[in-house]
Design an enzyme around this catalytic site. Structure first.
Site, PDB file in Angstrom:
ATOM      1  N   SER A  63       0.824  -1.208   0.000  1.00  0.00           N
ATOM      2  CA  SER A  63       0.000   0.000   0.000  1.00  0.00           C
ATOM      3  C   SER A  63       0.859   1.261   0.000  1.00  0.00           C
ATOM      4  O   SER A  63       1.481   1.554  -1.001  1.00  0.00           O
ATOM      5  CB  SER A  63      -1.028   0.036   1.127  1.00  0.00           C
ATOM      6  OG  SER A  63      -1.978   1.042   0.849  1.00  0.00           O
ATOM      7  N   HIS A  68       3.493  14.569   5.979  1.00  0.00           N
ATOM      8  CA  HIS A  68       3.356  16.007   5.741  1.00  0.00           C
ATOM      9  C   HIS A  68       3.931  16.673   6.988  1.00  0.00           C
ATOM     10  O   HIS A  68       3.509  16.350   8.101  1.00  0.00           O
ATOM     11  CB  HIS A  68       1.898  16.410   5.528  1.00  0.00           C
ATOM     12  CG  HIS A  68       1.240  15.637   4.438  1.00  0.00           C
ATOM     13  ND1 HIS A  68       1.465  15.893   3.105  1.00  0.00           N
ATOM     14  CD2 HIS A  68       0.397  14.577   4.486  1.00  0.00           C
ATOM     15  CE1 HIS A  68       0.771  15.037   2.374  1.00  0.00           C
ATOM     16  NE2 HIS A  68       0.118  14.226   3.190  1.00  0.00           N
ATOM     17  N   CYS A  83      -1.552  -3.667   3.476  1.00  0.00           N
ATOM     18  CA  CYS A  83      -2.528  -4.711   3.187  1.00  0.00           C
ATOM     19  C   CYS A  83      -1.922  -6.064   3.532  1.00  0.00           C
ATOM     20  O   CYS A  83      -0.717  -6.266   3.378  1.00  0.00           O
ATOM     21  CB  CYS A  83      -2.923  -4.681   1.711  1.00  0.00           C
ATOM     22  SG  CYS A  83      -3.718  -3.139   1.229  1.00  0.00           S
TER      23      CYS A  83
END
Length: 126
Positions: A63, A68, A83
């Site tokens: 995945s 940020h 996953c």
């Protein structure tokens, strides 16, 4: 109950401002986080904002990892989504917190793709 993956949403506080503003370092620790958790890195994209801040994504076979940063606040928002059962997203999240010199981490795990019954995946050519 079955699920397709685990998604860690982490609020990472009290980080070093210089670290959070260093694109190359952030990219390196994100890739290292993925590898240390056992994930297979596919692609990497990072951007340095002006006057400050870094955003980036590490696409993994399982995945993704995203970050940020707000250096002026000593804060980073991090997502680690994996996953399957082979990779532990907490390993990646904890490694990032350590390398960012975080004073505090608040994180939540969300199970993604929860199904009451097993789901059969069909090939798109059927």
């Amino acid at each position: 109950m079955n699920n397709l993956g685990r998604h860690i949403l982490a609020e990472i506080y009290g980080c070093d401002e210089l670290i959070l503003n260093d694109k190359e370092y952030i990219e390196r620790i994100m890739v290292d986080s993925a590898l240390k958790s056992g994930a297979e890195v596919r692609e990497v994209a990072f951007h340095k904002f002006s006057p400050q801040g870094v955003s980036g994504v590490v696409i993994i076979s399982e995945s993704h990892l995203t970050i940020h940063t707000w250096p002026e606040l000593g804060y980073a928002a991090v997502d680690v989504f994996t996953c399957g059962d082979r990779v532990n997203p907490w390993d990646a999240c904890n490694y990032m917190g350590e390398k960012l010199n975080a004073k505090n981490i608040t994180a939540t795990e969300v199970k993604r793709g929860i199904f009451e019954q097993p789901v059969a995946v069909k090939a798109s050519n059927e």
